[in-house]
Enzyme design. Structure first.
Site, PDB file in Angstrom:
ATOM      1  N   LYS A  45     -10.543  -3.225  -4.105  1.00 57.84           N
ATOM      2  CA  LYS A  45     -11.268  -1.963  -4.193  1.00 57.84           C
ATOM      3  C   LYS A  45     -10.401  -0.881  -4.796  1.00 57.84           C
ATOM      4  O   LYS A  45     -10.904   0.095  -5.324  1.00 57.84           O
ATOM      5  CB  LYS A  45     -11.663  -1.504  -2.777  1.00 57.84           C
ATOM      6  N   LYS A  84      -5.060  -9.788  -6.843  1.00 58.08           N
ATOM      7  CA  LYS A  84      -6.336 -10.081  -6.196  1.00 58.08           C
ATOM      8  C   LYS A  84      -7.372  -9.030  -6.587  1.00 58.08           C
ATOM      9  O   LYS A  84      -7.017  -7.890  -6.911  1.00 58.08           O
ATOM     10  CB  LYS A  84      -6.175 -10.176  -4.682  1.00 58.08           C
ATOM     11  N   LYS A 117       0.816  -1.219   0.000  1.00 61.39           N
ATOM     12  CA  LYS A 117       0.000   0.000   0.000  1.00 61.39           C
ATOM     13  C   LYS A 117       0.845   1.261   0.000  1.00 61.39           C
ATOM     14  O   LYS A 117       0.465   2.270  -0.577  1.00 61.39           O
ATOM     15  CB  LYS A 117      -0.953   0.014   1.202  1.00 61.39           C
TER      16      LYS A 117
HETATM   17  P1  TYM Z   1     -10.886  -5.224   3.503  1.00 62.20           P
HETATM   18  O1  TYM Z   1     -11.817  -4.086   3.734  1.00 62.20           O
HETATM   19  O2  TYM Z   1      -9.764  -5.022   2.551  1.00 62.20           O
HETATM   20  O3  TYM Z   1     -11.684  -6.507   3.030  1.00 62.20           O
HETATM   21  C1  TYM Z   1     -12.800  -6.997   3.744  1.00 62.20           C
HETATM   22  C2  TYM Z   1     -12.817  -8.523   3.738  1.00 62.20           C
HETATM   23  O4  TYM Z   1     -12.835  -9.012   2.393  1.00 62.20           O
HETATM   24  C3  TYM Z   1     -11.757  -9.921   2.196  1.00 62.20           C
HETATM   25  N1  TYM Z   1     -11.261  -9.778   0.816  1.00 62.20           N
HETATM   26  C4  TYM Z   1     -11.154 -10.778  -0.062  1.00 62.20           C
HETATM   27  N2  TYM Z   1     -11.463 -12.092   0.028  1.00 62.20           N
HETATM   28  C5  TYM Z   1     -11.257 -12.861  -1.069  1.00 62.20           C
HETATM   29  N3  TYM Z   1     -10.786 -12.366  -2.245  1.00 62.20           N
HETATM   30  C6  TYM Z   1     -10.464 -11.065  -2.381  1.00 62.20           C
HETATM   31  N4  TYM Z   1     -10.020 -10.594  -3.548  1.00 62.20           N
HETATM   32  C7  TYM Z   1     -10.650 -10.195  -1.256  1.00 62.20           C
HETATM   33  N5  TYM Z   1     -10.453  -8.867  -1.040  1.00 62.20           N
HETATM   34  C8  TYM Z   1     -10.826  -8.639   0.226  1.00 62.20           C
HETATM   35  C9  TYM Z   1     -10.707  -9.502   3.214  1.00 62.20           C
HETATM   36  O5  TYM Z   1      -9.819 -10.569   3.483  1.00 62.20           O
HETATM   37  C10 TYM Z   1     -11.563  -9.133   4.400  1.00 62.20           C
HETATM   38  O6  TYM Z   1     -11.939 -10.282   5.121  1.00 62.20           O
HETATM   39  N6  TYM Z   1      -7.896  -5.138   7.519  1.00 62.20           N
HETATM   40  C11 TYM Z   1      -9.190  -5.579   7.035  1.00 62.20           C
HETATM   41  C12 TYM Z   1     -10.357  -5.012   7.823  1.00 62.20           C
HETATM   42  C13 TYM Z   1     -10.287  -5.216   9.294  1.00 62.20           C
HETATM   43  C14 TYM Z   1     -10.526  -6.423   9.998  1.00 62.20           C
HETATM   44  C15 TYM Z   1     -10.388  -6.095  11.374  1.00 62.20           C
HETATM   45  C16 TYM Z   1     -10.850  -7.712   9.605  1.00 62.20           C
HETATM   46  C17 TYM Z   1     -10.020  -4.263  10.217  1.00 62.20           C
HETATM   47  N7  TYM Z   1     -10.082  -4.780  11.468  1.00 62.20           N
HETATM   48  C18 TYM Z   1     -10.544  -7.061  12.373  1.00 62.20           C
HETATM   49  C19 TYM Z   1     -11.002  -8.681  10.597  1.00 62.20           C
HETATM   50  C20 TYM Z   1     -10.855  -8.362  11.964  1.00 62.20           C
HETATM   51  C21 TYM Z   1      -9.342  -5.136   5.583  1.00 62.20           C
HETATM   52  O7  TYM Z   1      -8.689  -4.231   5.121  1.00 62.20           O
HETATM   53  O8  TYM Z   1     -10.321  -5.751   4.910  1.00 62.20           O
END
Ligand code: TYM
Length: 342
Positions: A197, A194, A111
């Site tokens: 967003k 992957k 990032k």
């Molecule tokens: P974020 O917002 O990037 O994504 C949210 C969830 O979607 C999953 N994900 C994917 N799964 C499969 N294929 C993909 N291409 C893909 N892109 C995203 C992510 O693995 C996630 O489960 N850091 C985290 C948010 C967070 C969090 C937490 C999660 C903050 N605090 C505490 C669990 C527990 C994040 O940026 O997710």
């Protein structure tokens, strides 16, 4: 019975990766576990967000959770900034985590890019705030996509070091729940990246709010190769696609995995059923399937977003419940550190 915590950043409309990798699994787990689902707006601002957009996206992610089937009479949905415990615990954990641990985080490197000196300090300590999210509720299980694995290992390390340093058992090392055919959904344009967003091309992903025509167009344009669909010869004895086969046709296997996840089948079963089929025909089937799953969710999201007061009320009630669980835990942690109570 355990407690689940998971979150999504309100930085953009949710895409199929977020749905299949995370939210859909939450819907299934809510019957078995006590669940807390968080719209992590404090994580979102580690990269600049337009304030009005952040507010809008926070409501939109909440609506996506609800429309996907999170039952708010049973599970908690709230925004991270609505519970101060996250920030307060994150500070304590910042003093437990080691610089060397954070230096190993691959997501920060991705990032921050080349201009690392110019990344926000928040982006660097992002995984510590994530640890606070989970540990502040003594969550036992965290269902996420594969890209969050390293962050969860860090949360476990932080919990263990805190417990050792302070002779406590207050921080519960969380168990990651990662799996199924869609734990890592790839970009529709490049099977090596992957689905994300932040990809500048909207053709790289299917958004949960895309209408039927948009989904059809994106899948028609999705990158594939001229060969017909593979058959069971590409599977190993465990029913997984052999690594050397996957490396040859990553885009093809990504679409097959999406199909498997959307239809609730094993990837091996889908490969056996579609063997030898032409890609154009398979893409039409996949479009129908995606529209039948996402269409009703998108429709309900639109309805909810026309009633923002309803969405805000859900967040407010959720935040109250979230505070009720986490405030007593934080008090005990502060006490263990040696802070006097206020
Ligand atoms: P974020 O917002 O990037 O994504 C949210 C969830 O979607 C999953 N994900 C994917 N799964 C499969 N294929 C993909 N291409 C893909 N892109 C995203 C992510 O693995 C996630 O489960 N850091 C985290 C948010 C967070 C969090 C937490 C999660 C903050 N605090 C505490 C669990 C527990 C994040 O940026 O997710």
């Amino acid at each position: 019975k355990g407690r689940i915590f998971s979150g999504v950043q309100p930085t953009h409309t949710l895409h199929l990766g977020n749905y299949l990798g995370a939210v859909r699994n939450w819907v299934r787990m809510q019957k078995e576990y006590e669940c807390i689902f968080c719209v992590v707006d404090m994580h979102a601002i580690t990269v600049f967000q337009d304030p009005a957009e952040l507010t809008k996206n926070t409501r939109e992610v909440t609506a996506a959770f609800m429309a996907s089937g999170i039952d708010v009479s049973h599970s908690i949905i709230f925004a991270q900034s609505q519970n101060r415990v996250h920030a307060q615990l994150a500070w304590i954990l910042n003093c437990v985590a080691r610089v060397g641990w954070l230096n190993r985080m691959t997501q920060f490197k991705e990032k921050a890019g080349k201009d690392r000196e110019n990344a926000s300090v928040g982006l660097y300590t992002y995984p510590v705030l994530m640890a606070a999210d989970i540990l502040g509720y003594q969550a036992t299980h965290v269902p996420v996509g594969e890209d969050q694995k390293q962050h969860l290992e860090l949360a476990r390390d932080i919990a263990q070091k805190f417990n050792t340093d302070f002779g406590s058992d207050l921080l519960v090392p969380p168990n990651p729940v990662i799996g199924g055919p869609a734990a890592r959904v790839m970009s529709l344009r490049d099977g090596a990246k992957k689905m994300s967003k932040s990809d500048p091309s909207d053709y790289s992903r299917i958004n949960m709010t895309d209408d039927a025509d948009t989904i059809a167009l994106k899948l028609r344009k999705a990158k594939t190769d001229p060969e017909a669909l593979p058959g069971p010869e590409v599977l190993d004895e465990k029913g997984q696609v052999k690594a050397e086969e996957d490396a040859k046709r990553p885009e093809a296997y990504n679409l097959l995995a999406i199909y498997a996840a959307l239809s609730d089948k094993e990837l091996a079963q889908v490969i056996t059923e579609t063997a030898g089929k032409e890609f154009s025909a398979f893409k039409r089937d996949l479009t129908d399937l995606a529209v039948s799953v996402l269409g009703p969710i998108g429709g309900e999201m639109k309805r909810l977003l026309d009633h923002p007061a309803e969405v805000d009320a859900v967040l407010k009630a959720g935040a109250e419940k979230a505070r009720a669980i986490s405030e007593p835990i934080l008090k005990k942690i502060e006490n263990a550190v040696g802070f006097l109570s206020a």
